[in-house]
Design an enzyme around this catalytic site. Structure first.
Site, PDB file in Angstrom:
ATOM      1  CE1 TYR A  30      -8.860 -48.159  39.168  1.00  0.00           C
ATOM      2  CE2 TYR A  30     -10.183 -46.905  40.720  1.00  0.00           C
ATOM      3  CZ  TYR A  30      -9.034 -47.040  39.963  1.00  0.00           C
ATOM      4  OH  TYR A  30      -8.076 -46.058  39.993  1.00  0.00           O
ATOM      5  NE  ARG A  49     -13.704 -43.182  34.186  1.00  0.00           N
ATOM      6  CZ  ARG A  49     -13.294 -42.278  35.079  1.00  0.00           C
ATOM      7  NH1 ARG A  49     -12.523 -41.271  34.695  1.00  0.00           N
ATOM      8  NH2 ARG A  49     -13.657 -42.361  36.345  1.00  0.00           N
ATOM      9  NE  ARG A  97      -0.147 -67.135  38.921  1.00  0.00           N
ATOM     10  CZ  ARG A  97       0.768 -67.224  37.928  1.00  0.00           C
ATOM     11  NH1 ARG A  97       1.024 -68.381  37.362  1.00  0.00           N
ATOM     12  NH2 ARG A  97       1.422 -66.144  37.534  1.00  0.00           N
ATOM     13  CG  HIS A  99      -0.467 -65.549  32.562  1.00  0.00           C
ATOM     14  ND1 HIS A  99       0.081 -66.497  33.374  1.00  0.00           N
ATOM     15  CD2 HIS A  99       0.240 -64.413  32.785  1.00  0.00           C
ATOM     16  CE1 HIS A  99       1.086 -65.973  34.060  1.00  0.00           C
ATOM     17  NE2 HIS A  99       1.195 -64.702  33.732  1.00  0.00           N
ATOM     18  CE  LYS A 144     -11.338 -44.674  38.052  1.00  0.00           C
ATOM     19  NZ  LYS A 144     -10.098 -44.052  38.480  1.00  0.00           N
ATOM     20  CD  GLU A 176      -3.593 -40.121  33.872  1.00  0.00           C
ATOM     21  OE1 GLU A 176      -4.733 -39.756  34.168  1.00  0.00           O
ATOM     22  OE2 GLU A 176      -3.332 -41.280  33.493  1.00  0.00           O
ATOM     23  CG  LEU A 200      -9.007 -42.482  33.847  1.00  0.00           C
ATOM     24  CD1 LEU A 200      -9.092 -43.964  33.507  1.00  0.00           C
ATOM     25  CD2 LEU A 200      -9.356 -42.253  35.298  1.00  0.00           C
TER      26      LEU A 200
END
Ligand code: PDD
Length: 288
Positions: A30, A49, A97, A99, A144, A176, A200
């Site tokens: 995101y 990014r 489903r 992985h 992110k 951070e 990040l």
């Protein structure tokens, strides 16, 4: 109004299949992009990014930068408020489903916008409280990722202690915040942890360092020890939604003299000026 997979709709009408890999695995990335005077702030940097995050999870970017720009402009136009923050979210799509990556499944793309409120004035005057915690996240904090469970748990430690943020320490060094970047000031030198897989790469972090460099604020990009954090004269927190904020209480102990410091005040002023320049640059009839 939100954007979901090619359509604009009121958020109440937006639905995601339960087998979306974002829901099942947290398999997605995101971005959060501030918008001032209806213009996204530092958009190229956010899109760069985003590409880094997509590369980090081996997911193809569904759009080129021009397409992103147009899409985001439409979301901004369909929402109220001059200042907004865009949240954009891409997952590896809907599949049975398993992985392993599914073959030939289109990504899910979701964009929403919310009003962007300036940080509360009293926090800028008195400063915020923070707590510290051991950074127990994965080793790709530069991505992110939407799988934010560790950040959620760490941030809740701050909420439980009536504080704003949790400052993370890994192996004796500052990384951070749970949802922000952290700087300290010691003997008038602004210290920033270097970008690595352990944090990040904040867009606001970059703005602060650029402003420091352009305005002769002495700064160093180097590892910061836990002891330096605990004995700092100032602690600063940055993020796209919180801008630059002072931390004046750490684990219930005052930071420096317990008040927002000189370096914070200088950077905060510079940041507001920089934002104003950005807004003027895009104002109707502006020459630049
Ligand atoms: N978070 N570090 C982490 C872990 C973050 O989640 C964020 C931002 C930052 C600051 O990055 P930037 O300056 O680019 O916003 C650093 C956003 C705001 C969020 O998750 O809501």
């Amino acid at each position: 109004m939100i954007y979901l997979n090619g359509k604009f709709m009121p958020i109440e009408q937006a639905c995601i299949p339960v087998l979306d890999r974002g829901f099942i695995f947290g398999d997605g990335v995101y971005e959060v992009i501030p918008v001032y005077s209806r213009q996204p702030f530092r958009l190229p940097e956010h899109l760069t990014r985003l590409q880094h995050s997509l590369d980090g999870i081996r997911l193809k970017n569904p759009f080129g930068n021009d397409e992103w720009q147009q899409l985001l402009a439409q979301v901004i136009a369909q929402n109220n408020g001059e200042d907004q923050y865009l949240y954009l979210h891409i997952t590896r799509g809907v599949a049975k489903r398993d992985h392993a990556f599914p073959a030939n499944v289109p990504a899910t793309v979701f964009i929403m916008s919310n009003p962007l409120l300036p940080p509360p004035a009293e926090l800028l005057v008195s400063g915020a409280a923070a707590v510290t915690a051991n950074d127990n996240r994965w080793m790709r904090c530069d991505v992110k990722a939407i799988s934010l469970l560790p950040n959620v748990l760490l941030r809740q430690l701050a909420v439980d202690a009536h504080a704003l943020e949790t400052i993370l320490i890994r192996d004796g060094f500052l990384t951070e915040g749970a949802a922000s970047n952290i700087f300290i000031v010691k003997n008038n030198v602004l210290l920033a942890p270097p970008k690595s897989n352990l944090m990040l790469p904040g867009i606001t972090y970059d703005v602060v360092l650029e402003l420091a460099a352009a305005n002769h604020i002495t700064h160093e990009i180097r590892q910061v020890t836990e002891t330096e954090v605990r004995t700092a004269d100032e602690i600063l927190l940055t993020s796209s939604t919180k801008e630059v904020m002072p931390v004046t209480l750490l684990d219930q102990q005052p930071v420096g003299n317990g008040k927002p410091g000189k370096v914070f005040m200088h950077l905060h002023t510079l940041y507001q000026e920089y934002k104003a320049t950005h807004m003027r640059g895009f104002a109707p009839g502006a020459s630049s």
